[in-house]
Design an enzyme around this catalytic site. Structure first.
Site, short mmCIF file in Angstrom:
data_model
loop_
_atom_site.label_atom_id
_atom_site.label_comp_id
_atom_site.label_asym_id
_atom_site.label_seq_id
_atom_site.Cartn_x
_atom_site.Cartn_y
_atom_site.Cartn_z
N GLY A 1 38.92 -22.29 23.99
CA GLY A 1 39.87 -21.62 24.46
C GLY A 1 39.49 -20.25 25.27
CE1 TYR A 2 36.44 -14.13 25.54
CE2 TYR A 2 34.62 -15.40 26.62
CZ TYR A 2 35.37 -14.21 26.15
OH TYR A 2 34.91 -13.05 26.68
CB ALA A 3 34.99 -21.67 27.65
#
Length: 253
Positions: free
Chosen positions: A157-159
């Site tokens: 999700g962060y990427a």
């Protein structure tokens, strides 16, 4: 005369997530350069940040908002616009990270990270940037990441959100560069903060990271202060849609 272009006297900067970590240093840097500071956090104790900003002689205002809550976000935007005639600079620093192997990564993790790291930043930039366009002047700084260029481990999700930030930076710049509003991003490298504490405490990951950084050390929040002042100042008026990596040489390896 060139140093005059870096001064932010009389300007108002909104730094999201400016109450601790890197965001606090962004806010402090802009205050030291002359700007009054607005910051927002999900935390309600701003005493430390207020003290730091007040010591520079600049004004400090704070708001509490949960960026994972769309209704709360719009309420925050409305309040700031009611309280201030303008926002000259927007630093989209607020963000979160949730770690879990990708096959076990729950919807709740994905939804929360994308909402805070990507959707809320699009909304904030659209709403405050619209006013900048009308005035013919403004500075927007997104906070990207090395994972705007790489996939990472345990943080899909962060990427995805940081890849999206890189694209948003270019998308906004394409439409607003001709209207006096510069939109750029900072991609910090591996910086010693609360978010990276699990990596620094893992001897295998920590060594692998340090072995790849030509500078041979983790970055500090202070290493990012000059870059945010540059991107918020008139010294960067012809810089548009650019992601500036501050990474000790990581991306050049």
């Amino acid at each position: 005369m060139i140093l005059e272009k870096f001064k932010l006297d009389g300007k108002i900067a909104l730094v999201t997530g400016g109450n601790r970590g890197i965001g606090q240093f962004y806010a402090l840097a802009l205050a030291q350069a002359g700007a009054d500071i607005i910051t927002v956090s999900y935390e309600s104790d701003f005493s430390e940040t207020e003290k730091l900003i007040s010591q520079t002689g600049r004004k400090f205002n704070s708001y509490v908002c949960d960026f994972s809550n769309r209704e709360d976000l719009y309420k925050f935007i409305k309040n700031v616009k009611s309280d201030f005639a303008r926002v000259d600079m927007l630093v989209n620093n607020a963000g979160t990270i949730l770690r879990k192997p990708i096959a076990e990564h729950p919807d709740e993790y994905w939804d929360k990270v994308i909402e805070i790291n990507l959707t809320s930043q699009f909304i904030l930039t659209r709403e405050f940037g619209r006013d900048m366009v009308e005035r013919g002047y403004g500075k927007v700084v997104f906070i990207a990441s090395l994972l705007s260029f790489q996939g990472g481990i345990l943080v899909p999700g962060y990427a995805a959100s940081k890849g999206g930030i890189k694209q948003l930076t270019m998308a906004f710049a394409n439409e607003w560069a001709s209207k006096g509003v510069t939109v750029n991003a900072i991609a910090p490298g591996y910086i010693a903060t609360d978010n990276t504490k699990p990596l620094r405490e893992d001897p295998v990951r920590n060594k692998a990271i340090l072995d790849r950084i030509p500078a041979g050390r983790w970055g500090t929040p202070e290493d990012l202060m000059g870059t945010v002042v540059f991107l918020c100042s008139d010294a960067s008026n012809y810089l548009n849609g650019t992601v500036v990596t501050v990474d000790g040489g990581w991306m050049g390896r």
